[in-house]
Write a protein that holds these residues in place. Structure first.
Motif, short mmCIF file in Angstrom:
data_model
loop_
_atom_site.label_atom_id
_atom_site.label_comp_id
_atom_site.label_asym_id
_atom_site.label_seq_id
_atom_site.Cartn_x
_atom_site.Cartn_y
_atom_site.Cartn_z
N ASP A 181 4.73 -17.32 2.65
CA ASP A 181 3.69 -17.63 3.09
C ASP A 181 2.98 -17.02 4.35
OD1 ASP A 181 3.29 -19.71 1.14
OD2 ASP A 181 3.92 -21.23 2.35
N ILE A 182 3.92 -16.60 5.30
CA ILE A 182 3.40 -15.93 6.24
C ILE A 182 2.71 -14.53 6.00
CG2 ILE A 182 4.25 -14.76 8.50
CD1 ILE A 182 6.78 -16.56 8.48
N TYR A 183 3.43 -13.70 5.36
CA TYR A 183 2.73 -12.41 4.86
C TYR A 183 1.47 -12.59 3.84
CZ TYR A 183 7.39 -11.30 6.25
OH TYR A 183 8.64 -10.98 7.16
N HIS A 184 1.56 -13.67 2.98
CA HIS A 184 0.48 -13.86 2.12
C HIS A 184 -1.04 -14.21 3.08
CE1 HIS A 184 -1.54 -16.53 -1.27
NE2 HIS A 184 -2.20 -15.42 -0.94
N ASN A 185 -0.69 -15.25 4.11
CA ASN A 185 -1.78 -15.64 4.70
C ASN A 185 -2.14 -14.39 5.74
OD1 ASN A 185 -2.52 -18.60 4.74
ND2 ASN A 185 -0.68 -18.37 3.98
N ARG A 186 -1.32 -13.62 6.49
CA ARG A 186 -1.54 -12.69 7.28
C ARG A 186 -2.11 -11.42 6.42
NH1 ARG A 186 2.83 -9.44 10.95
NH2 ARG A 186 3.24 -8.69 8.94
N ALA A 187 -1.85 -11.36 5.18
CA ALA A 187 -2.53 -10.22 4.21
C ALA A 187 -3.94 -10.71 4.12
CB ALA A 187 -1.90 -10.21 3.04
N GLN A 188 -4.21 -11.88 3.98
CA GLN A 188 -5.78 -12.26 3.66
C GLN A 188 -6.37 -12.31 4.87
OE1 GLN A 188 -6.23 -15.89 0.96
NE2 GLN A 188 -4.17 -16.03 1.55
N VAL A 189 -6.14 -12.42 6.16
CA VAL A 189 -6.64 -12.17 7.25
C VAL A 189 -6.82 -10.68 7.50
CG1 VAL A 189 -6.37 -12.13 9.90
CG2 VAL A 189 -5.76 -14.01 8.55
N ASN A 190 -5.94 -9.93 7.02
CA ASN A 190 -6.01 -8.46 7.22
C ASN A 190 -7.05 -7.83 6.45
OD1 ASN A 190 -4.19 -7.31 9.30
ND2 ASN A 190 -2.45 -7.74 7.99
N LEU A 191 -7.22 -8.39 5.19
CA LEU A 191 -8.28 -8.00 4.58
C LEU A 191 -9.79 -8.23 4.91
CD1 LEU A 191 -8.37 -6.63 1.57
CD2 LEU A 191 -8.26 -9.05 0.50
N LEU A 192 -9.68 -9.54 5.24
CA LEU A 192 -10.85 -10.07 5.93
C LEU A 192 -11.36 -9.17 6.79
CD1 LEU A 192 -13.06 -12.37 6.36
CD2 LEU A 192 -11.68 -13.50 7.95
N LEU A 193 -10.54 -8.67 7.96
CA LEU A 193 -10.78 -7.81 9.10
C LEU A 193 -11.00 -6.06 8.62
CD1 LEU A 193 -8.64 -9.20 11.68
CD2 LEU A 193 -10.92 -9.67 11.29
N GLU A 194 -11.11 -5.89 7.43
CA GLU A 194 -10.96 -4.39 6.91
C GLU A 194 -9.87 -3.77 7.08
OE1 GLU A 194 -13.42 -3.22 4.57
OE2 GLU A 194 -14.08 -5.40 4.47
N ARG A 195 -8.61 -4.45 7.51
CA ARG A 195 -7.49 -3.70 7.86
C ARG A 195 -6.74 -3.43 6.31
NH1 ARG A 195 -5.20 -4.77 13.32
NH2 ARG A 195 -3.23 -5.35 11.97
N ILE A 196 -7.15 -2.77 5.67
CA ILE A 196 -6.62 -2.68 4.18
C ILE A 196 -5.29 -2.29 4.23
CG2 ILE A 196 -7.39 -1.91 1.95
CD1 ILE A 196 -9.31 -3.36 3.16
N LYS A 197 -4.91 -1.29 4.75
CA LYS A 197 -3.60 -0.74 4.54
C LYS A 197 -2.46 -1.87 5.12
CE LYS A 197 -0.54 2.97 6.25
NZ LYS A 197 0.66 2.22 6.85
N GLU A 198 -2.78 -2.61 6.20
CA GLU A 198 -1.87 -3.75 6.44
C GLU A 198 -1.69 -4.79 5.87
OE1 GLU A 198 -4.13 -2.34 8.52
OE2 GLU A 198 -3.30 -1.29 10.36
N ALA A 199 -2.98 -5.07 4.92
CA ALA A 199 -3.18 -5.86 3.86
C ALA A 199 -2.29 -5.85 2.75
CB ALA A 199 -4.56 -6.33 3.57
N LYS A 200 -2.31 -4.60 2.51
CA LYS A 200 -1.70 -4.04 1.16
C LYS A 200 -0.14 -4.17 1.29
CE LYS A 200 -0.55 0.41 -1.12
NZ LYS A 200 0.66 0.64 -0.39
N GLU A 201 0.39 -3.89 2.47
CA GLU A 201 1.86 -3.77 2.77
C GLU A 201 2.23 -5.37 2.90
OE1 GLU A 201 1.86 -1.89 6.53
OE2 GLU A 201 1.81 0.17 5.76
N ASP A 202 1.52 -6.40 3.42
CA ASP A 202 1.65 -7.68 3.55
C ASP A 202 1.83 -8.28 2.26
OD1 ASP A 202 2.36 -7.99 6.19
OD2 ASP A 202 0.19 -8.61 6.75
N PHE A 203 0.73 -8.07 1.25
CA PHE A 203 0.83 -8.54 0.12
C PHE A 203 2.18 -8.00 -0.71
CE2 PHE A 203 -4.15 -9.12 0.05
CZ PHE A 203 -3.90 -10.43 -0.06
N GLU A 204 2.57 -6.93 -0.36
CA GLU A 204 3.71 -6.18 -1.23
C GLU A 204 4.99 -7.14 -0.75
OE1 GLU A 204 3.54 -2.27 -0.28
OE2 GLU A 204 2.02 -1.87 -1.81
#
Length: 579
Positions: A368-391
């Motif tokens: 749940d930590i990585y899933h939620n952080r990924a969504q925050v990264n996506l919201l902030l246009e930090r696409i690379k970080e979002a991709k890594e967190d979703f993985e």
């Protein structure tokens, strides 16, 4: 059904999203201008292009160089009056002298000569006189004398109401003096007169709308009554957590739930969400000891305060869990994740990432930590970080269709940002796997449809939105997205409205539906109806970010009404009154 579009065509066709305020402002142009604009074009003289160069003199000044005698003695201009045919010629010579000083950065001297130009010019030459006031305003602006800037621009506009340079300059001065509403009116008038072709004017309008939106949002949130989201929204939010200790209690059939906790759990099971906070408060007050159950009640109450948009109360409950050493890590981690989401809503992303880091230290294997952080990264246009967190989240929760398809979408976004054909192709292939692995997950079809919209594969996108509706028929948001698709696909406003009204039938608390329908009403010229819809959206907004954005839309519509009257341009005849 699969997509046959090529990866390279996707890269070429991806359109950056239009800011919603600009959509609200721009789409209203044909209607706002309408016959009023045609009348204006047919009944006014061409306006002069103001400036300090030669264009005005070429248009208005018929005297030759031999007719004037302008000499420079040291650092002083001397204008003789020999051979001047008119006072206008004399005024023009003073203006030219002022221009020379202005270009040399000698603004006080420039003002002195603009004064002479204004004193010499008669009211029989209003367009020239307006230029002289505008030039003097430019010099005052360089000296940060905004009171005089506004005064001179106002004089210029009284002589020439459609003088765009004076509108823009007065707008900037009004912004500096925090008169944001009036500043927005001026720049909106300029945008309309320029037919929304000047990027500088549009950027100033965007800046003012954001500032005004924040101001109005702060005032509004101070007195706003909290509204609980719809049952579908809450259920979807809760189900997105895979390690929520409260949901584990909720789904447990074998475990005996303590009596003091059973009523609260039953309320959540029955979707009696309006009463969850009061039930939790009653039980907390009756429990003397600091037990695990008491902290669970704080966590549940904090969660519903978060959903309600009462952030201070939510943080208070979550902090109690986070700061108490004896609380088990499962509760702490969940509280940290939820507090992190509040920080994002309050526009403090740096605090959000601190909370995620603390949660990872406590339990690095909590998906749940990585899933939620990924969504925050996506919201902030930090696409690379979002991709890594979703993985990472997929690795920890391989059976979650929601997380898997969000990872696919992040991979697509990352590939598109890099213009990498192979990455986009891989993302598209992973979407096909998602349909096979998670055929009942509506999010798979919704996100794939959004990707197809980006690549302008509108017919296929419509098909996948319809598939998403089959899987989740009560999801109002899908109907809104399908309505927006109709606008992008074939500008079918009527069909778009049908979809969005269906969304509002399914969920009368769908803030996104009211906001989008309001934007469409702007497009149809029904600005007052648009404002009514934006007001309904405002009542449902839960965060300052949401409310700020909606106020920007509302302010854009309100300003168009004001400016259209000011410029004598008619609005649509079918405009509704504000109720």
């Amino acid at each position: 059904m699969t997509s046959n579009c090529g990866s390279s065509s996707i890269i070429n066709n991806i359109n950056p999203p239009i800011p919603k305020w600009q959509l609200a402002l721009v789409v209203g142009v044909p209607v706002v201008l309408g016959l009023g604009y045609i009348y204006y074009r047919s009944n006014t003289k061409p306006s002069l292009k103001p400036g300090r160069g030669q264009s005005e003199d070429t248009v208005k000044d018929n005297c030759t160089k031999a007719d004037k005698q302008v000499s420079i003695v040291g650092d002083v201009f001397s204008c003789t009056e020999r051979s001047f045919e008119s006072t206008l010629e004399k005024a023009q010579s003073f203006k030219q002298a002022g221009n020379k000083y202005f270009n040399d950065g000698k603004y006080h001297e420039a003002i002195a000569y603009y004064n002479k130009a204004i004193e010499t010019c008669t009211n029989e030459n209003p367009e020239n006189l307006s230029v002289f006031y505008q030039n003097r305003a430019a010099a005052y602006e360089k000296l940060n004398n905004y009171g005089m800037v506004m005064a001179d621009c106002t004089n210029a506009l009284e002589l020439n109401p459609r003088y765009v340079k004076a509108l823009i300059r007065r707008s900037r001065a009004l912004e500096r003096t925090n008169s944001l509403e009036t500043a927005l009116e001026d720049v909106t008038a300029a945008c309309i007169l320029e037919q929304f072709t000047n990027d500088t004017s549009l950027m100033l309008a965007d800046k003012l709308l954001k500032q005004l939106g924040r101001k109005h949002a702060q005032e509004f949130m101070a007195t706003k009554k909290s509204v609980m989201p719809s049952k579908h929204f809450i259920r979807t939010y809760l189900e997105a957590f895979r390690n929520d200790p409260i949901l584990i209690e909720l789904d447990s059939t074998s475990k005996i739930i303590p009596t003091y906790f059973s009523e609260v759990i039953q309320a959540v099971r029955n979707q009696d969400y309006e009463n969850v906070i009061s039930y939790c408060t009653e039980k907390i007050e009756n429990l003397q000891a600091d037990t695990v159950s008491k902290y669970k009640l704080h966590l549940l109450r904090g969660t519903f305060y978060l959903l309600l948009g009462e952030h201070d109360n939510a943080i208070s409950d979550l902090n109690m869990i986070i700061t108490t050493k004896s609380v088990v890590k499962e509760l702490k981690v969940n509280a940290l994740i939820k507090r992190a989401s509040i920080h994002v809503q309050l526009e403090h992303p740096e605090k959000s990432f601190c909370d995620f880091d603390m949660a990872i230290e406590l339990d690095p294997n909590c998906g749940d930590i990585y899933h939620n952080r990924a969504q925050v990264n996506l919201l902030l246009e930090r696409i690379k970080e979002a991709k890594e967190d979703f993985e990472k989240a997929v690795e920890l929760h391989p059976d979650s269709g929601l997380i898997y398809v969000q990872k696919c979408y992040a991979n697509y976004r990352y590939g598109a940002s890099k213009k990498d054909v192979s990455l986009i192709a891989t993302a598209m292939s992973d979407f096909q796997k998602a349909f096979e692995k998670f055929p009942d997950c509506s999010e798979c079809y919704t996100l794939y449809a959004q990707m197809l919209c980006d690549s302008q594969e509108y017919e296929k996108a419509d098909y996948f939105f319809s598939k998403a509706m089959e899987k989740d028929p009560m999801n109002a948001t899908i109907h809104v997205h399908r309505g927006l698709l109709q606008l992008r696909w074939n500008s079918d406003i009527e069909k778009a409205v049908v979809h969005i009204k269906k969304a509002l039938e399914l969920d009368e608390k769908c803030e996104f539906g009211y906001e989008t329908l309001g934007t469409i009403e702007v497009q149809r010229g029904n600005l007052r109806e648009a404002i009514r819809l934006f007001n309904k959206a405002l009542m449902l907004g839960r965060t300052a970010m949401e409310v700020t954005h909606i106020f920007s839309l509302k302010d854009a519509a309100k300003t168009q009404i004001t400016v259209s009257k000011r410029l004598g341009m008619g609005l649509a005849s079918n405009m509704h009154l504000i109720s």
